[in-house]
Design a protein around this motif. Structure first.
Motif, PDB file in Angstrom:
ATOM      1  N   ASN A   1      -9.916   4.137  -3.340  1.00  0.00           N
ATOM      2  CA  ASN A   1     -10.516   5.444  -3.607  1.00  0.00           C
ATOM      3  C   ASN A   1      -9.619   6.348  -4.450  1.00  0.00           C
ATOM      4  OD1 ASN A   1      -8.539   5.954  -1.750  1.00  0.00           O
ATOM      5  ND2 ASN A   1      -9.752   7.336  -0.497  1.00  0.00           N
ATOM      6  N   LYS A   2      -8.453   5.874  -4.876  1.00  0.00           N
ATOM      7  CA  LYS A   2      -7.537   6.721  -5.636  1.00  0.00           C
ATOM      8  C   LYS A   2      -7.934   6.738  -7.120  1.00  0.00           C
ATOM      9  CE  LYS A   2      -4.760   8.072  -2.290  1.00  0.00           C
ATOM     10  NZ  LYS A   2      -5.051   7.414  -1.035  1.00  0.00           N
ATOM     11  N   ILE A   3      -7.197   7.500  -7.930  1.00  0.00           N
ATOM     12  CA  ILE A   3      -7.613   7.679  -9.336  1.00  0.00           C
ATOM     13  C   ILE A   3      -7.675   6.341 -10.083  1.00  0.00           C
ATOM     14  CG2 ILE A   3      -5.272   8.326 -10.113  1.00  0.00           C
ATOM     15  CD1 ILE A   3      -6.819  10.248 -12.111  1.00  0.00           C
TER      16      ILE A   3
ATOM     17  N   LEU B   1       3.433   6.380  -4.701  1.00  0.00           N
ATOM     18  CA  LEU B   1       2.071   6.415  -5.234  1.00  0.00           C
ATOM     19  C   LEU B   1       1.202   5.479  -4.402  1.00  0.00           C
ATOM     20  CD1 LEU B   1       2.904   5.854  -9.023  1.00  0.00           C
ATOM     21  CD2 LEU B   1       2.510   8.060  -7.901  1.00  0.00           C
ATOM     22  N   SER B   2      -0.104   5.676  -4.455  1.00  0.00           N
ATOM     23  CA  SER B   2      -1.033   4.743  -3.807  1.00  0.00           C
ATOM     24  C   SER B   2      -2.068   4.264  -4.820  1.00  0.00           C
ATOM     25  CB  SER B   2      -1.743   5.420  -2.635  1.00  0.00           C
ATOM     26  OG  SER B   2      -2.861   4.648  -2.235  1.00  0.00           O
ATOM     27  N   PHE B   3      -2.459   3.008  -4.671  1.00  0.00           N
ATOM     28  CA  PHE B   3      -3.504   2.435  -5.529  1.00  0.00           C
ATOM     29  C   PHE B   3      -4.646   1.900  -4.674  1.00  0.00           C
ATOM     30  CE2 PHE B   3       0.557   2.192  -7.668  1.00  0.00           C
ATOM     31  CZ  PHE B   3       0.267   2.846  -8.856  1.00  0.00           C
TER      32      PHE B   3
ATOM     33  N   ASN C   1       0.844  -1.194   0.000  1.00  0.00           N
ATOM     34  CA  ASN C   1       0.000   0.000   0.000  1.00  0.00           C
ATOM     35  C   ASN C   1       0.882   1.247   0.000  1.00  0.00           C
ATOM     36  OD1 ASN C   1       0.568   0.678   2.835  1.00  0.00           O
ATOM     37  ND2 ASN C   1      -0.733  -1.080   3.305  1.00  0.00           N
ATOM     38  N   GLY C   2       0.269   2.378  -0.117  1.00  0.00           N
ATOM     39  CA  GLY C   2       1.025   3.619  -0.209  1.00  0.00           C
ATOM     40  C   GLY C   2       1.721   3.980   1.099  1.00  0.00           C
ATOM     41  N   THR C   3       1.086   3.638   2.212  1.00  0.00           N
ATOM     42  CA  THR C   3       1.686   3.930   3.515  1.00  0.00           C
ATOM     43  C   THR C   3       2.986   3.151   3.694  1.00  0.00           C
ATOM     44  OG1 THR C   3      -0.593   4.093   4.326  1.00  0.00           O
ATOM     45  CG2 THR C   3       1.149   4.144   5.969  1.00  0.00           C
ATOM     46  N   ALA C   4       2.957   1.860   3.328  1.00  0.00           N
ATOM     47  CA  ALA C   4       4.154   1.025   3.402  1.00  0.00           C
ATOM     48  C   ALA C   4       5.230   1.564   2.455  1.00  0.00           C
ATOM     49  CB  ALA C   4       3.800  -0.424   3.041  1.00  0.00           C
TER      50      ALA C   4
ATOM     51  N   GLU D   1       8.554  12.683  -2.010  1.00  0.00           N
ATOM     52  CA  GLU D   1       7.223  13.174  -2.387  1.00  0.00           C
ATOM     53  C   GLU D   1       6.127  12.167  -2.059  1.00  0.00           C
ATOM     54  OE1 GLU D   1       8.610  14.205  -6.509  1.00  0.00           O
ATOM     55  OE2 GLU D   1       6.643  15.177  -6.485  1.00  0.00           O
ATOM     56  N   ASP D   2       5.127  12.621  -1.333  1.00  0.00           N
ATOM     57  CA  ASP D   2       3.924  11.820  -1.150  1.00  0.00           C
ATOM     58  C   ASP D   2       2.975  12.159  -2.309  1.00  0.00           C
ATOM     59  OD1 ASP D   2       1.561  10.612  -0.496  1.00  0.00           O
ATOM     60  OD2 ASP D   2       1.597  11.191   1.624  1.00  0.00           O
ATOM     61  N   ALA D   3       3.095  11.369  -3.382  1.00  0.00           N
ATOM     62  CA  ALA D   3       2.268  11.582  -4.578  1.00  0.00           C
ATOM     63  C   ALA D   3       1.130  10.560  -4.629  1.00  0.00           C
ATOM     64  CB  ALA D   3       3.135  11.506  -5.832  1.00  0.00           C
ATOM     65  N   ALA D   4       0.702  10.116  -3.438  1.00  0.00           N
ATOM     66  CA  ALA D   4      -0.347   9.094  -3.347  1.00  0.00           C
ATOM     67  C   ALA D   4      -1.620   9.509  -4.084  1.00  0.00           C
ATOM     68  CB  ALA D   4      -0.674   8.825  -1.879  1.00  0.00           C
ATOM     69  N   GLU D   5      -1.900  10.814  -4.091  1.00  0.00           N
ATOM     70  CA  GLU D   5      -3.168  11.290  -4.667  1.00  0.00           C
ATOM     71  C   GLU D   5      -3.004  11.844  -6.077  1.00  0.00           C
ATOM     72  OE1 GLU D   5      -4.749  14.075  -1.781  1.00  0.00           O
ATOM     73  OE2 GLU D   5      -4.805  12.536  -0.214  1.00  0.00           O
ATOM     74  N   SER D   6      -1.782  11.913  -6.577  1.00  0.00           N
ATOM     75  CA  SER D   6      -1.550  12.731  -7.772  1.00  0.00           C
ATOM     76  C   SER D   6      -0.993  11.977  -8.970  1.00  0.00           C
ATOM     77  CB  SER D   6      -0.644  13.900  -7.411  1.00  0.00           C
ATOM     78  OG  SER D   6       0.612  13.435  -6.982  1.00  0.00           O
TER      79      SER D   6
HETATM   80  C1  LIG Z   1      -3.947   7.399   0.134  1.00  0.00           C
HETATM   81  C2  LIG Z   1      -2.827   8.138   0.714  1.00  0.00           C
HETATM   82  C3  LIG Z   1      -1.648   7.501   1.166  1.00  0.00           C
HETATM   83  C4  LIG Z   1      -1.413   6.025   1.123  1.00  0.00           C
HETATM   84  O1  LIG Z   1      -2.515   5.309   1.389  1.00  0.00           O
HETATM   85  P1  LIG Z   1      -2.672   3.714   1.306  1.00  0.00           P
HETATM   86  O2  LIG Z   1      -4.108   3.573   1.622  1.00  0.00           O
HETATM   87  O3  LIG Z   1      -1.761   3.170   2.345  1.00  0.00           O
HETATM   88  O4  LIG Z   1      -2.330   3.241  -0.063  1.00  0.00           O
HETATM   89  C5  LIG Z   1      -0.620   8.289   1.650  1.00  0.00           C
HETATM   90  N1  LIG Z   1      -0.713   9.608   1.690  1.00  0.00           N
HETATM   91  C6  LIG Z   1      -1.813  10.261   1.259  1.00  0.00           C
HETATM   92  C7  LIG Z   1      -1.829  11.743   1.295  1.00  0.00           C
HETATM   93  C8  LIG Z   1      -2.907   9.553   0.767  1.00  0.00           C
HETATM   94  O5  LIG Z   1      -3.994  10.220   0.356  1.00  0.00           O
END
Ligand SMILES: *Cc1c(COP(=O)(O)O)cnc(C)c1O
Length: 404
Positions: free
Chosen positions: A224-226, A219-221, A74-77, A195-200
């Motif tokens: 709820n992401k794009i 990045l995050s997938f 996930n994006g957090t990891a 860069e936290d580009a999870a949303e972009s």
């Molecule tokens: C979604 C998001 C993440 C990562 O989220 P995961 O649910 O772990 O994939 C990190 N930072 C931001 C700002 C997010 O919106």
């Protein structure tokens, strides 16, 4: 109230949602999703081995222009690992924005470092270069010391004595922060940019994809992401050594060998499964299509809101935004709450922005600056439904009865 009703009508007409209740953001499966998932099951590769993981990584690298992309669960990891690879250690401090999703601050905390929450710009909702520069000028002294992988003159917080080990801007709702200016300031103070580009995903600044400006980006997938892989994340970097370390750390730090189980450091079970990657590959194939639809939706919203008392949040200068979550500004907190109340009661999901990080109990003792813009935005921002309006996916807006 009549403006609230008009808002509901425009949302129902524009979003093309098959459900009566219109969510903030729902995934769209219009491509090879079923086919690739079936392949996973037919070949028996559903878990940590399989060809989709590599394919997904390659697609993300190619799309963003990063030299390397390493998948994570996930994006957090992904952000946790990116921070470790940037050299963040326990007892360090990491600069980020107060206005962000909790994952940014949590990932910083996992390393043992303490976040410093600075202000955002009003025009981008992303970390403000002016706020970062003035905070650094006031609070930091440079000391000559090597703390690998950083070396030379490194920044230390004059008050706490701790090192500033990284800076993590976040591209809020898909709108790029002023990233080249942030990079210039970070370089000046010898601070790695992550860069936290999870949303972009798909957003660009001066034509370059967000997530590719720093030493590392993520990045995050999430669903709820794009685009979504069910759950998933990606670490982006141009550095081959960091990319190899990222793969190693996310896969239990196992030393490659045909049968021996040898691990050379404390690693993490952060790998992405083949099933998730298969879904991710199918979604990547449609990313440009979704981007086009979402930009069209943003245009519709923009022209609608011109004639209302709300301000529609448009992409910042010199940027192309993915418009992941559309946002409007109400005139004050009271109007914000009335709007949230009315729309949610009437089947249209809307949300305020996240509670500022420094107001949460576990981060209440963290350093901040005045947070003037963050507080102003937190009182006014409302997210409105933003799913890609795929033609034929939904049904027509019905005439509604309203509950008041
Ligand atoms: C979604 C998001 C993440 C990562 O989220 P995961 O649910 O772990 O994939 C990190 N930072 C931001 C700002 C997010 O919106």
């Amino acid at each position: 109230m009549s403006e609230f009703k008009e808002l509901i009508t425009i949302v129902r007409t524009a979003v093309n949602e098959p459900l009566d209740f219109i969510p903030l953001h729902a995934p769209r499966f219009t491509g090879n999703e079923k086919k690739y998932l079936a392949e996973c099951i037919e070949t028996n590769f559903v878990s940590s081995v399989g060809e989709f993981v590599g394919r997904f990584e390659q697609m993300c690298a190619e799309y963003t222009g990063a030299k390397y992309a390493v998948a994570a669960m996930n994006g957090t990891a992904a952000l946790h690992i990116a921070l470790l690879l940037a050299g963040v250690k326990s007892e360090d401090e990491v600069i980020t924005q107060a206005l962000t999703f909790i994952a940014t601050a949590n990932a910083i905390s996992y390393t043992g470092a303490k976040p410093i929450f600075l202000d955002v710009d009003k025009e981008t909702m992303g970390l403000s270069p002016i706020a970062v520069e003035s905070w650094l000028q006031e609070n930091v002294e440079m000391r000559e010391i090597n703390i690998l992988p950083s070396s030379g003159h490194l920044p230390f917080n004059k008050t706490t004595g701790r090192r500033i080990a990284a800076c993590v801007p976040m591209h809020t709702f898909g709108h790029p922060a002023k990233i080249t200016e942030l990079k210039r300031i970070c370089d000046l103070f010898n601070i790695p940019l992550v860069e936290d580009a999870a949303e972009s995903l798909g957003s660009t600044y001066s034509g370059k994809q967000t997530g590719t400006f720093g030493k590392l980006g993520i990045l995050s997938f999430n669903g709820n992401k794009i685009i979504t892989s069910g759950g998933g994340g990606m670490i982006l970097t141009d550095d081959e050594v960091l990319a190899k370390q990222a793969k190693h750390l996310t896969t239990q730090a196992k030393v490659s060998h045909p049968w021996e189980f040898v691990h050379d450091s404390i690693g993490y079970n952060y790998r992405l499964t083949n099933v998730n990657a298969a879904l991710g590959c199918a979604q990547m194939e449609n990313l440009d299509y979704f981007l086009q639809l979402k930009r069209e939706l943003a245009e519709r919203y923009k022209s609608f809101f011109i004639d209302t008392e709300f301000t529609f949040f448009t992409e910042p200068e010199d940027c192309r935004s993915n418009y992941w979550l559309n946002a409007i500004l109400t005139k004050d907190r009271q109007q914000r709450d009335e709007l949230l109340e009315f729309t949610n009661k009437n089947g249209v999901m809307t949300r305020p922005v996240w509670e500022l990080m420094n107001r949460l109990p576990m981060f209440s003792d963290c350093q901040t600056d005045g947070l003037q813009n963050s507080i102003w935005l937190a009182d006014r921002v409302v997210n409105i439904p933003s799913s890609a309006p795929v033609p034929g996916y939904g049904k027509k807006a019905d005439l509604m009865e309203y509950e008041e």
